[in-house]
Scaffold this motif. Structure first.
Motif, PDB file in Angstrom:
ATOM      1  N   UNK B  51     -10.369  -4.923  10.856  1.00  0.00           N
ATOM      2  CA  UNK B  51     -11.566  -4.759  11.667  1.00  0.00           C
ATOM      3  C   UNK B  51     -12.784  -5.154  10.868  1.00  0.00           C
ATOM      4  N   UNK B  52     -13.938  -5.166  11.548  1.00  0.00           N
ATOM      5  CA  UNK B  52     -15.188  -5.498  10.863  1.00  0.00           C
ATOM      6  C   UNK B  52     -15.427  -4.511   9.727  1.00  0.00           C
ATOM      7  N   UNK B  53     -15.623  -5.061   8.550  1.00  0.00           N
ATOM      8  CA  UNK B  53     -15.875  -4.311   7.317  1.00  0.00           C
ATOM      9  C   UNK B  53     -14.681  -3.475   6.850  1.00  0.00           C
ATOM     10  N   UNK B  54     -13.532  -3.668   7.477  1.00  0.00           N
ATOM     11  CA  UNK B  54     -12.313  -2.958   7.068  1.00  0.00           C
ATOM     12  C   UNK B  54     -11.328  -3.946   6.473  1.00  0.00           C
ATOM     13  N   UNK B  55     -11.130  -3.850   5.156  1.00  0.00           N
ATOM     14  CA  UNK B  55     -10.225  -4.772   4.488  1.00  0.00           C
ATOM     15  C   UNK B  55      -9.341  -4.019   3.504  1.00  0.00           C
ATOM     16  N   UNK B  56      -8.266  -4.672   3.104  1.00  0.00           N
ATOM     17  CA  UNK B  56      -7.373  -4.046   2.123  1.00  0.00           C
ATOM     18  C   UNK B  56      -6.681  -5.132   1.320  1.00  0.00           C
ATOM     19  N   UNK B  57      -6.127  -4.721   0.175  1.00  0.00           N
ATOM     20  CA  UNK B  57      -5.499  -5.671  -0.739  1.00  0.00           C
ATOM     21  C   UNK B  57      -4.072  -5.969  -0.326  1.00  0.00           C
ATOM     22  N   UNK B  58      -3.668  -7.185  -0.648  1.00  0.00           N
ATOM     23  CA  UNK B  58      -2.285  -7.575  -0.463  1.00  0.00           C
ATOM     24  C   UNK B  58      -1.574  -7.649  -1.795  1.00  0.00           C
ATOM     25  N   UNK B  59      -0.530  -8.446  -1.811  1.00  0.00           N
ATOM     26  CA  UNK B  59       0.350  -8.545  -2.970  1.00  0.00           C
ATOM     27  C   UNK B  59      -0.307  -9.183  -4.187  1.00  0.00           C
ATOM     28  N   UNK B  60      -1.209 -10.165  -3.976  1.00  0.00           N
ATOM     29  CA  UNK B  60      -1.779 -10.944  -5.083  1.00  0.00           C
ATOM     30  C   UNK B  60      -3.300 -10.972  -4.987  1.00  0.00           C
ATOM     31  N   UNK B  61      -3.914  -9.821  -4.991  1.00  0.00           N
ATOM     32  CA  UNK B  61      -5.352  -9.718  -4.737  1.00  0.00           C
ATOM     33  C   UNK B  61      -6.233  -9.906  -5.978  1.00  0.00           C
ATOM     34  N   UNK B  62      -5.678  -9.827  -7.163  1.00  0.00           N
ATOM     35  CA  UNK B  62      -6.502  -9.928  -8.380  1.00  0.00           C
ATOM     36  C   UNK B  62      -7.244 -11.258  -8.428  1.00  0.00           C
ATOM     37  N   UNK B  63      -8.562 -11.184  -8.688  1.00  0.00           N
ATOM     38  CA  UNK B  63      -9.378 -12.390  -8.778  1.00  0.00           C
ATOM     39  C   UNK B  63      -9.948 -12.850  -7.454  1.00  0.00           C
ATOM     40  N   UNK B  64      -9.643 -12.116  -6.386  1.00  0.00           N
ATOM     41  CA  UNK B  64     -10.124 -12.460  -5.051  1.00  0.00           C
ATOM     42  C   UNK B  64     -10.864 -11.275  -4.421  1.00  0.00           C
ATOM     43  N   UNK B  65     -11.847 -11.599  -3.608  1.00  0.00           N
ATOM     44  CA  UNK B  65     -12.484 -10.591  -2.774  1.00  0.00           C
ATOM     45  C   UNK B  65     -12.650 -11.168  -1.380  1.00  0.00           C
ATOM     46  N   UNK B  66     -12.828 -10.289  -0.403  1.00  0.00           N
ATOM     47  CA  UNK B  66     -12.972 -10.732   0.981  1.00  0.00           C
ATOM     48  C   UNK B  66     -14.116  -9.972   1.637  1.00  0.00           C
ATOM     49  N   UNK B  67     -14.586 -10.548   2.717  1.00  0.00           N
ATOM     50  CA  UNK B  67     -15.590  -9.858   3.528  1.00  0.00           C
ATOM     51  C   UNK B  67     -15.392 -10.217   4.989  1.00  0.00           C
ATOM     52  N   UNK B  68     -15.702  -9.244   5.828  1.00  0.00           N
ATOM     53  CA  UNK B  68     -15.613  -9.482   7.274  1.00  0.00           C
ATOM     54  C   UNK B  68     -16.786  -8.753   7.927  1.00  0.00           C
ATOM     55  N   UNK B  69     -17.846  -9.498   8.112  1.00  0.00           N
ATOM     56  CA  UNK B  69     -19.053  -8.928   8.710  1.00  0.00           C
ATOM     57  C   UNK B  69     -19.068  -9.110  10.224  1.00  0.00           C
ATOM     58  N   UNK B  70     -18.239 -10.024  10.721  1.00  0.00           N
ATOM     59  CA  UNK B  70     -18.110 -10.251  12.161  1.00  0.00           C
ATOM     60  C   UNK B  70     -16.633 -10.382  12.504  1.00  0.00           C
ATOM     61  N   UNK B  71     -16.270 -10.044  13.717  1.00  0.00           N
ATOM     62  CA  UNK B  71     -14.866 -10.136  14.129  1.00  0.00           C
ATOM     63  C   UNK B  71     -14.309 -11.530  13.902  1.00  0.00           C
ATOM     64  N   UNK B  72     -15.106 -12.548  14.160  1.00  0.00           N
ATOM     65  CA  UNK B  72     -14.591 -13.908  14.142  1.00  0.00           C
ATOM     66  C   UNK B  72     -14.490 -14.545  12.765  1.00  0.00           C
ATOM     67  N   UNK B  73     -15.120 -13.983  11.756  1.00  0.00           N
ATOM     68  CA  UNK B  73     -15.140 -14.613  10.435  1.00  0.00           C
ATOM     69  C   UNK B  73     -14.553 -13.721   9.348  1.00  0.00           C
ATOM     70  N   UNK B  74     -13.681 -14.339   8.539  1.00  0.00           N
ATOM     71  CA  UNK B  74     -13.056 -13.636   7.419  1.00  0.00           C
ATOM     72  C   UNK B  74     -13.197 -14.555   6.217  1.00  0.00           C
ATOM     73  N   UNK B  75     -13.952 -14.120   5.216  1.00  0.00           N
ATOM     74  CA  UNK B  75     -14.251 -14.944   4.063  1.00  0.00           C
ATOM     75  C   UNK B  75     -13.429 -14.512   2.854  1.00  0.00           C
ATOM     76  N   UNK B  76     -12.915 -15.501   2.136  1.00  0.00           N
ATOM     77  CA  UNK B  76     -12.193 -15.261   0.892  1.00  0.00           C
ATOM     78  C   UNK B  76     -13.004 -15.849  -0.250  1.00  0.00           C
ATOM     79  N   UNK B  77     -13.308 -15.028  -1.261  1.00  0.00           N
ATOM     80  CA  UNK B  77     -14.099 -15.485  -2.401  1.00  0.00           C
ATOM     81  C   UNK B  77     -13.290 -15.379  -3.683  1.00  0.00           C
ATOM     82  N   UNK B  78     -13.294 -16.466  -4.411  1.00  0.00           N
ATOM     83  CA  UNK B  78     -12.762 -16.468  -5.767  1.00  0.00           C
ATOM     84  C   UNK B  78     -13.971 -16.271  -6.670  1.00  0.00           C
ATOM     85  N   UNK B  79     -14.043 -15.142  -7.298  1.00  0.00           N
ATOM     86  CA  UNK B  79     -15.265 -14.772  -8.004  1.00  0.00           C
ATOM     87  C   UNK B  79     -15.547 -15.684  -9.190  1.00  0.00           C
ATOM     88  N   UNK B  80     -14.488 -16.079  -9.882  1.00  0.00           N
ATOM     89  CA  UNK B  80     -14.600 -17.004 -11.010  1.00  0.00           C
ATOM     90  C   UNK B  80     -13.289 -17.777 -11.068  1.00  0.00           C
TER      91      UNK B  80
END
Lengths: 114, 110
Positions: B51-80
């Motif tokens: 859901x919006x602003x509701x996220x959780x980690x999967x199997x290989x989450x280290x080094x990644x973050x996500x955001x979901x500010x709207x239902x239609x968009x899910x962003x994956x960020x590689x921090x470095x």
């Protein structure tokens, strides 16, 4: 952790023959299964799914069989065509209606011989 | 494509730089997922959202973050970004009739 695997990495069949792709899963709590087809350079494409309260489900030229006793899933493709050439994945989930992601096997490459 | 669009489709980036991949859906589905696909490993779950602003980690989450500010968009960020994050990334949605994938983003970290 739990995992889903496939018996054969490559399956070669003659055009027009039936293809059977097998999958073994290890999580007895899994209650939802999907078969995907992935062509080169594309994302996995949903083919057919089955829930654990069923043993068999048919689609267009495809049939999925589920044997919960031995934790085995199979995909049957009738009258295999050149366009069926792809990698096929099975996937499982133990919460078909919830947020839990799918666990995938590594895939079977189906090769169609003329 | 079940109304799923990933962008960019291809990207080359340098080690240490941040990278954001976007997944956009038009189906109003609650559940969205990010997977990576690598030879010998198949598809592995990175993060997911229920859901919006509701996220959780999967199997290989280290080094990644996500955001979901709207239902239609899910962003994956590689921090470095690191070379081990060179992969093909797939977004997926799950509805009542199954789970469907986007076309993928091929990311190369040099």
């Amino acid at each position: 952790g739990e995992s889903v695997g496939l018996h054969l990495p490559t399956l070669s069949v003659q055009e027009g023959d039936n293809s059977i792709i097998n999958c073994a899963y290890s999580n007895s709590a899994s209650d939802y299964f999907i078969w995907y087809k992935q062509e080169s350079g594309k994302g996995p494409q949903f083919i057919i799914d089955i829930r654990s309260n069923m043993d068999k489900r048919q689609g267009q030229r495809v049939t999925v069989l589920l044997n919960k006793t031995v934790k085995h899933l199979s995909l049957q493709i009738a009258a295999t065509q050149p366009g069926d050439s792809a990698v096929y994945f099975c996937a499982e989930s133990f919460s078909g209606g919830g947020a839990d992601g799918l666990t995938f096997g590594k895939g079977t490459h189906l090769i169609i011989q003329p | 494509d079940a109304g799923i669009t990933q962008s960019p489709r291809h990207k080359v980036t340098e080690t240490g730089t941040p990278v954001t991949l976007r997944c956009h859906q038009t189906e109003n589905h609650r559940y969205m997922y990010w997977y990576r696909q690598d030879p010998g490993h198949g598809l592995r779950l990175i993060h997911y959202s229920y859901g919006v602003k509701d996220t959780d980690k999967g199997e290989v989450s280290d080094g990644y973050s996500v955001s979901r500010s709207k239902t239609e968009d899910f962003l994956l960020t590689l921090e470095s970004a690191t070379s081990s994050q060179t992969s093909v990334y797939f977004c997926a949605i799950k509805g009542t009739l199954g789970a469907f994938f986007g076309q993928g983003t091929r990311l190369t970290v040099v």
